[in-house]
Design a protein around this motif. Sequence first.
Motif, mmCIF file in Angstrom:
data_model
loop_
_atom_site.group_PDB
_atom_site.id
_atom_site.type_symbol
_atom_site.label_atom_id
_atom_site.label_comp_id
_atom_site.label_asym_id
_atom_site.label_seq_id
_atom_site.Cartn_x
_atom_site.Cartn_y
_atom_site.Cartn_z
ATOM 1 N N LEU A 52 0.844 -1.193 0.000
ATOM 2 C CA LEU A 52 0.000 0.000 0.000
ATOM 3 C C LEU A 52 0.880 1.244 0.000
ATOM 4 O O LEU A 52 1.784 1.379 0.831
ATOM 5 C CB LEU A 52 -0.913 -0.001 1.229
ATOM 6 C CG LEU A 52 -1.870 1.193 1.375
ATOM 7 C CD1 LEU A 52 -2.860 1.239 0.213
ATOM 8 C CD2 LEU A 52 -2.616 1.115 2.707
ATOM 9 N N ARG A 54 0.658 5.442 0.044
ATOM 10 C CA ARG A 54 -0.273 6.522 0.377
ATOM 11 C C ARG A 54 0.285 7.863 -0.090
ATOM 12 O O ARG A 54 1.486 8.130 0.032
ATOM 13 C CB ARG A 54 -0.511 6.585 1.882
ATOM 14 C CG ARG A 54 -1.110 5.331 2.501
ATOM 15 C CD ARG A 54 -1.272 5.499 3.994
ATOM 16 N NE ARG A 54 -1.669 4.280 4.676
ATOM 17 C CZ ARG A 54 -2.924 3.955 4.969
ATOM 18 N NH1 ARG A 54 -3.905 4.777 4.628
ATOM 19 N NH2 ARG A 54 -3.193 2.827 5.597
ATOM 20 N N LEU A 62 -9.020 5.113 -3.028
ATOM 21 C CA LEU A 62 -8.148 3.958 -3.161
ATOM 22 C C LEU A 62 -8.148 3.452 -4.592
ATOM 23 O O LEU A 62 -9.204 3.118 -5.151
ATOM 24 C CB LEU A 62 -8.610 2.827 -2.236
ATOM 25 C CG LEU A 62 -7.890 1.486 -2.413
ATOM 26 C CD1 LEU A 62 -6.429 1.583 -1.970
ATOM 27 C CD2 LEU A 62 -8.619 0.372 -1.667
ATOM 28 N N TRP A 91 -4.322 9.778 -4.946
ATOM 29 C CA TRP A 91 -4.916 8.458 -4.737
ATOM 30 C C TRP A 91 -3.899 7.516 -4.107
ATOM 31 O O TRP A 91 -2.750 7.445 -4.548
ATOM 32 C CB TRP A 91 -5.387 7.864 -6.058
ATOM 33 C CG TRP A 91 -6.620 8.529 -6.591
ATOM 34 C CD1 TRP A 91 -6.692 9.742 -7.222
ATOM 35 C CD2 TRP A 91 -7.959 8.029 -6.522
ATOM 36 N NE1 TRP A 91 -7.990 10.029 -7.558
ATOM 37 C CE2 TRP A 91 -8.791 9.002 -7.142
ATOM 38 C CE3 TRP A 91 -8.529 6.867 -6.016
ATOM 39 C CZ2 TRP A 91 -10.169 8.829 -7.255
ATOM 40 C CZ3 TRP A 91 -9.902 6.694 -6.135
ATOM 41 C CH2 TRP A 91 -10.706 7.661 -6.735
ATOM 42 N N ALA A 92 -4.317 6.792 -3.074
ATOM 43 C CA ALA A 92 -3.505 5.693 -2.554
ATOM 44 C C ALA A 92 -3.546 4.543 -3.550
ATOM 45 O O ALA A 92 -4.538 4.365 -4.268
ATOM 46 C CB ALA A 92 -4.042 5.235 -1.205
ATOM 47 N N ALA A 120 -8.256 -3.999 1.459
ATOM 48 C CA ALA A 120 -7.603 -2.713 1.207
ATOM 49 C C ALA A 120 -8.571 -1.557 1.398
ATOM 50 O O ALA A 120 -8.177 -0.475 1.867
ATOM 51 C CB ALA A 120 -7.029 -2.695 -0.212
ATOM 52 N N VAL A 124 -8.232 2.473 3.576
ATOM 53 C CA VAL A 124 -8.191 3.781 2.913
ATOM 54 C C VAL A 124 -9.620 4.278 2.723
ATOM 55 O O VAL A 124 -10.462 3.552 2.186
ATOM 56 C CB VAL A 124 -7.491 3.682 1.534
ATOM 57 C CG1 VAL A 124 -7.473 5.041 0.845
ATOM 58 C CG2 VAL A 124 -6.070 3.153 1.695
ATOM 59 N N VAL A 128 -13.416 3.643 -4.369
ATOM 60 C CA VAL A 128 -12.479 2.587 -4.752
ATOM 61 C C VAL A 128 -12.520 2.427 -6.266
ATOM 62 O O VAL A 128 -13.610 2.336 -6.862
ATOM 63 C CB VAL A 128 -12.846 1.252 -4.076
ATOM 64 C CG1 VAL A 128 -11.920 0.137 -4.547
ATOM 65 C CG2 VAL A 128 -12.804 1.390 -2.558
#
Length: 259
Positions: A52, A54, A62, A91-92, A120, A124, A128
């Motif tokens: 992941l 960030r 996400l 965006w992560a 996930a 976050v 998505v």
Amino acid sequence: MIDWDDAFDNSGYVPGAAAMLERWTAQARAVRVEAGELDIAYGPGARNRLDLFRPEGTVRGLAVFVHGGYWHMLDKNVWSHFATGCLPRGWALAVPGYTLAPEMRIGEIVREIAAAVSFAAELVPGPVRLIGHSAGGHLVSRMACEGGPVPGRLERVVSVSGIHDLRPLLGTRMNEILQLDTAEAEAESPALRRPRDGLDVRFWCGACERPELLRQTRLISEAWAAPNTFEPDHDHFTIIEGLGDPGSPLTEAFLGAPD
């Protein structure tokens, strides 16, 4: 008679494909050294791990990238550099691994990806979005199918050079590894299923792809009444490189135009 082994031979028709993979691995390694929460377990399997990355400041949502390799090759560590396209946009990025064939069947891999996405999404906040390449394009398309066990926050799915009809794989030597039978090939083919209502789904492909990949993209985009893009001058491998560029057409299709 169609030679299905030749039809799905992507690397054999792209000069320098092996060198490209080495370059991606080096780029990904550099990103992994600098940043990222690595090897987070989302399930019990040895490959049930995700990385992941960030962004700085407030996260917009996400993004999840699912890698390809015909369900039996490669791993998540090759693709970390795609964070350089997502993070500057706020965006992560999560990059999950999954158990490979023949240890696991494709239907089981689909369930692992659903678990990875759900896990996930708990890490976050915000919407998505999923993007996958080649076999990963198949896996994210399966997440977009009606009845799929994915988070309600899922708002966009982009399949890049995905394989959406698995039935031709029954006629390949690769199926000695995948171990598909007719029932599973039909059940796990997104082009033979219905998409989720209200979900933004897009199909992306290089204009210089093998004819079978072009056909598969047209097949599902017509079946799902979803937009497709055949990006000029790109093959099966160069097409996904755009995800590492925050201003590329592919990144804009996935994350929207920059503010």
